[in-house]
Design an enzyme around this catalytic site. Structure first.
Site, mmCIF file in Angstrom:
data_model
loop_
_atom_site.group_PDB
_atom_site.id
_atom_site.type_symbol
_atom_site.label_atom_id
_atom_site.label_comp_id
_atom_site.label_asym_id
_atom_site.label_seq_id
_atom_site.Cartn_x
_atom_site.Cartn_y
_atom_site.Cartn_z
ATOM 1 N N LYS A 248 22.653 -23.504 26.297
ATOM 2 C CA LYS A 248 21.298 -23.313 25.779
ATOM 3 C C LYS A 248 20.302 -23.316 26.922
ATOM 4 O O LYS A 248 20.622 -23.734 28.040
ATOM 5 C CB LYS A 248 20.944 -24.395 24.760
ATOM 6 C CG LYS A 248 20.841 -25.802 25.322
ATOM 7 C CD LYS A 248 20.475 -26.814 24.247
ATOM 8 C CE LYS A 248 19.100 -26.595 23.686
ATOM 9 N NZ LYS A 248 18.682 -27.648 22.737
ATOM 10 N N HIS B 41 38.794 -24.128 50.903
ATOM 11 C CA HIS B 41 39.962 -23.857 51.744
ATOM 12 C C HIS B 41 40.496 -22.448 51.494
ATOM 13 O O HIS B 41 40.623 -22.011 50.345
ATOM 14 C CB HIS B 41 41.065 -24.879 51.473
ATOM 15 C CG HIS B 41 40.777 -26.226 52.043
ATOM 16 N ND1 HIS B 41 40.996 -26.552 53.366
ATOM 17 C CD2 HIS B 41 40.264 -27.340 51.473
ATOM 18 C CE1 HIS B 41 40.647 -27.803 53.584
ATOM 19 N NE2 HIS B 41 40.193 -28.303 52.454
ATOM 20 N N THR C 185 31.002 -23.528 39.015
ATOM 21 C CA THR C 185 31.618 -22.554 39.913
ATOM 22 C C THR C 185 30.756 -21.318 40.116
ATOM 23 O O THR C 185 31.032 -20.515 41.003
ATOM 24 C CB THR C 185 32.986 -22.114 39.372
ATOM 25 O OG1 THR C 185 32.802 -21.503 38.074
ATOM 26 C CG2 THR C 185 33.927 -23.306 39.227
ATOM 27 N N LYS C 186 29.720 -21.139 39.263
ATOM 28 C CA LYS C 186 28.831 -19.975 39.347
ATOM 29 C C LYS C 186 27.380 -20.436 39.216
ATOM 30 O O LYS C 186 27.114 -21.537 38.742
ATOM 31 C CB LYS C 186 29.162 -18.972 38.231
ATOM 32 C CG LYS C 186 30.558 -18.376 38.346
ATOM 33 C CD LYS C 186 30.806 -17.385 37.222
ATOM 34 C CE LYS C 186 32.198 -16.768 37.347
ATOM 35 N NZ LYS C 186 32.472 -15.808 36.240
#
Length: 231
Positions: A219, A149, A201-202
């Site tokens: 790891k 959003h 998120t990445k």
């Protein structure tokens, strides 16, 4: 004259009739066999030896493609409404567990690759494209959300500011633990493991183990050394 709205209404009526008549038949030998036979009239394509339990909901089934040996269990919902270019594709041997929700599309494509398992209560939501690879394991109550959003204007209600859509890719042989959230714009590399409750998120490199909120790589599966996550 545009006949698409009337055609979609006719398709929806056909879906409702077929699903209302057959969708609630008990899971005995006859129920799944009848569904598999008659549902061929409403799907874009459906393979052999498909098992669909009672109580499964389909919307715009003419945009849904199902491969061979697919299992779809009670309470699942596949919603391909929104645009004539929408597609939901389930590859051979995919298993969709109870109460999985797939859809809320708008000119987008959701693909779940061969032999992938989607656990109970998982939500897979567009409208961004979502591509999940082969032989993945997605544990219960995880969420894969290919939208975000907009909220830059503090005066305008967030509800009216629209959304962005970048899409999500989960490559082959990934394992997402219980309650993982994967947010828009992310690619999870092949062979990665995401720990329970993590929020991705990445991008995650291939063969990584990632945990936490937000998810960080701790790891590599190809190395025994832990990764420094203090940075």
């Amino acid at each position: 004259m545009n006949r698409e709205p009337s055609l979609s209404k006719l398709q929806r009526l056909q879906e409702l009739l077929v699903i209302s008549l057959l969708g609630g038949l008990p899971t005995i030998v006859l129920g799944p066999k009848l569904r598999n036979l008659v549902y061929r009239t409403i799907f874009a394509s459906i393979g052999k030896q498909v098992y669909i339990q009672e109580g499964v909901e389909f919307l715009s089934a003419s945009y849904v493609e199902i491969g061979n040996g697919v299992f779809i269990f009670k309470g699942a919902r596949l919603d391909a409404r929104g645009h004539q270019n929408n597609r939901i594709y389930l590859g051979n041997g995919v298993a969709i567990e109870r109460n999985v929700n797939i859809g809320r599309l708008e000119d987008s494509y959701i693909e779940i690759g061969q032999e992938t398992f989607v656990g109970p209560g998982v939500c897979i939501a567009g409208p961004g494209d979502i591509r999940i690879g082969k032989r993945c394991l997605i544990a219960a109550n995880s969420g894969i959300y290919a939208n975000n959003h907009n909220f830059a204007d503090p005066i305008e209600p967030i509800k009216y500011q629209g959304i962005s859509r970048k899409g999500i890719v989960i490559e082959d042989d990934c394992w997402l633990g219980h309650g993982v959230a994967v947010l828009d714009g992310v690619t999870i590399g092949e062979g990665s493991v995401i720990g329970a409750g993590a929020v991705v998120t990445k991008d995650i490199p291939p063969y990584s183990v990632a945990v936490g909120v937000p998810a960080k790589v701790i790891k590599s599966r190809t190395s025994k050394q832990l990764v420094n996550t203090r940075d």
